[in-house]
Design an enzyme around this catalytic site. Structure first.
Site, short mmCIF file in Angstrom:
data_model
loop_
_atom_site.label_atom_id
_atom_site.label_comp_id
_atom_site.label_asym_id
_atom_site.label_seq_id
_atom_site.Cartn_x
_atom_site.Cartn_y
_atom_site.Cartn_z
N SER A 1 0.78 -1.17 -0.15
CA SER A 1 0.16 0.06 -0.04
C SER A 1 0.78 1.39 -0.14
O SER A 1 1.65 1.57 -0.79
CB SER A 1 -0.97 -0.27 1.04
OG SER A 1 -1.80 0.93 1.24
N ASP B 1 -5.51 -3.74 -2.75
CA ASP B 1 -4.55 -3.24 -1.65
C ASP B 1 -4.01 -4.49 -1.02
O ASP B 1 -4.77 -5.44 -0.38
CB ASP B 1 -5.24 -2.28 -0.73
CG ASP B 1 -4.19 -1.71 0.19
OD1 ASP B 1 -3.61 -2.23 0.82
OD2 ASP B 1 -4.37 -0.19 0.06
#
Length: 618
Positions: free
Chosen positions: A373, A486
């Site tokens: 991320s 993610d």
């Protein structure tokens, strides 16, 4: 197998016998009788001594060189490393004593001199001294059985013999080997061997170019392998041409450094590489592709084509005027690399920039870097070797702008992802991961397969975008017909991936998303969106988290695998950022400063306790 040699070096033979478990305890008379039964044998690197399943008719003592013992894996498609054997060690004795077929395959990984003892020779020797020989065999068998029962497996040792091979005549192989040898010498004794230096040191003109069957062959093999007992690393510098010395360099090597020049034609360089892999077991040995640059003024480009044309376990970009690059390669060769794993956390992830600043100031190397991320974004900036100010300014600016006025009808996501994608595409400048100065990876969550995906190759921007696509906030990324979200969903701090990449080196992990207590929240057994809106507008009660915030909280699940695997990190920093929210990009400078101050204190204490393990030579 090569024809048997006419004679041993008696000194090295006696040293090997005295070092062996089986024969070390023999009396002087018995030792003399043993030597009379031995037959000398020389193997070139890559030659097989015997194969699994063959009849056992002899045992062998390693006088000089090295053997590798491998057995067929249970899936019948791969080999399992059993052991590497060197001076004084014995192979083949169990099958010979138990009258069973060979239980493994043994191949030379150096040019190797052996002493062969046949079954009849062992029986004749045992008639005079059975007790010490068979007692030693029983002890050895018990030791192996104990290791198998305990599940102990042999770890492949750190490479000691390195071959340096240039793929074209314009490669500055001499200057490269000079710099590499100088850096290696900082952690241990190193001997650099070129064909000219070998002839000089050995004292026989043309010895480096001698072939199998020459009169000097066995003595030269002993001489080369004897250097391994005096030096921690031997660096074999190949000739510019495909000579007998170049072939020997490849045969002797544990690891081959294939050196190419940045900007050269990878298609032209690939042809001589194919010829080199045909020498002995060179095609099976670990290869490292090194692309040398005159300086760092021109960023790497087109590296992916090189890696596809010349397959290798790793690749390195080395600037000839940059000592840090040679130090990074040296740590890799010594199994002392330092890997940095950066966790997700959106705005809190800006704290990683402060950690990187602290590491640079404290001279803690970063040999490879990866993340999840926002950690993937900062790790990419680090791999491009951006300075602190550039990392901070551009991260805060583009992160904040990409979240504004990008809303869409929330059928798939609240935001279109267009702005952040454009920012990251500009940031990656259409480069591949292979084109970064430092080795890099990032992690995404594969929704199609319900598993994590590690990005080690391919377009940087698309990889970073996939790793930072919070579900519901952004739409997923399609990659090879699979949906990626993610990486925080599966592993918010990828210590495990970093450990796999640095082996026995040092792993430093940084968590930027601390545990936050969200308070008591009760939606009841049913909940009306209209009621939620009324509470937000008119009620003084604690505000209930909305859909966007709830979706962001799903990334907290990635803490579970990260916490379970944190033992894989040698240093694990959890930044004190609980007072910041996911969207506090406007406070980026403050967040980075906290990360910097925290890291300075943490590493100061850590170094006092553990030292600098990347500098150790053991």
């Amino acid at each position: 197998m090569n024809s048997e040699n006419p004679a041993f070096d008696p000194t090295r033979l006696l040293l090997a016998l005295r070092r062996s478990d089986l024969f070390a305890s023999l009396s002087a008379d018995a030792m003399t009788g043993l030597q009379a039964q031995l037959t000398p044998v020389t193997l070139l690197s890559g030659e097989v001594l015997f194969k699994e399943g063959e009849p056992s008719d002899s045992l062998y003592i390693v006088i000089s060189g090295r053997l590798r013992v491998v057995s067929q894996a249970t899936d019948d498609r791969s080999e399992r490393l059993v052991a590497d054997l060197g001076h004084g060690e014995i192979v083949g004795e169990m099958g010979l004593v138990c009258d069973e077929p060979r239980s493994a395959t043994v191949v030379a990984i150096r040019d190797t001199n052996l002493a062969r003892l046949s079954g009849s020779g062992l029986n004749q020797l045992a008639a005079n001294c059975a007790q010490p020989i068979y007692s030693a065999i029983i002890r050895q068998l018990a030791s192996r059985l104990k290791n198998e029962t305990a599940g102990i497996r042999t770890r492949k040792p750190t490479a000691r013999c390195l071959a340096v091979v240039g793929l074209s005549e314009d490669v500055p192989i001499g200057a490269f080997t000079d710099s590499l040898t100088n850096e290696l010498a900082k952690t241990g004794a190193v001997l650099r061997l070129s064909s000219e230096r070998v002839d000089s040191l050995f004292g026989v003109p043309g010895a480096a170019q001698s072939m199998g069957g020459d009169d000097v062959q066995a003595r030269f093999v002993d001489w080369l392998n004897g250097k391994e007992t005096r030096y921690s690393k031997l660096v074999y510098e190949a000739d510019p041409s495909n000579s007998a010395w170049t072939a020997r360099c490849l045969r002797q090597a544990d690891l081959i450094l294939v050196v190419a020049r940045a900007g050269a034609d990878y298609l032209e360089a690939g042809s001589p590489a194919v010829d080199l892999w045909g020498i002995g077991e060179a095609s099976k040995k670990t290869r490292i592709l090194v692309i040398v640059h005159d300086d760092g003024n021109t960023p790497p480009k087109g590296t992916r084509e090189w890696t596809l044309r010349i397959p290798s376990a790793h690749h390195f970009h080395i600037r000839m005027n940059n000592e840090r690059d040679f130090a990074r390669l040296t740590r890799f060769l010594n199994d002392r690399s330092v890997g940095l794993a950066l966790g997700g956390g959106f705005a809190r992830g800006i704290g990683h920039i402060g950690v990187i600043r602290a590491m640079r100031e404290l001279d803690i190397p970063i040999d490879m870097v990866g993340g999840t991320s926002m950690g993937a974004v900062i790790a990419a900036e680090c791999a491009f070797e951006w300075d602190y100010q550039k990392m901070l300014e551009l991260t805060c600016k583009y992160s904040a702008e990409s979240m504004r006025r990008d809303y869409t009808l929330p059928v798939v996501s609240f935001l279109t992802g267009r702005k952040v994608s454009q920012a990251l595409m500009d940031f990656g400048a259409n480069k591949d991961i292979e084109d970064m100065w430092l080795p890099y990876f990032c992690v995404s969550a594969n929704l199609t397969r319900a598993e994590g995906k590690v990005h080690l190759s391919g377009n940087v921007s698309r990889s970073v975008i996939a790793s930072s696509r919070a579900p519901g906030v952004f739409p997923p990324v399609t990659w090879d017909n699979e949906l990626l979200f993610d990486g925080g969903l599966v592993d918010v701090v990828p210590s495990d991936v970093t450990r796999d990449l640095v082996g026995q080196g040092t792993v430093i992990s940084v968590a930027a998303s601390p545990i936050i207590v969200h308070g008591n929240v009760d939606y009841g057994l049913s909940f009306s969106g209209w009621e939620g809106l009324r509470q937000r507008l008119f009620s003084k009660k604690d505000r209930l988290p909305g859909l966007l915030e709830l979706l962001m909280r799903t990334l907290d699940f990635g803490r579970t695998p990260a916490a379970r695997l944190r033992h894989l990190a040698d240093a694990y920093l959890t930044l004190p950022l609980g007072n910041f929210t996911y969207g506090d990009f406007g406070r980026g400078a403050e967040i980075a400063e906290i990360g910097y101050r925290f890291a300075l204190d943490y590493f100061g204490t850590w170094i006092e306790s553990y030292g600098r393990p990347w500098l150790r030579s053991d």
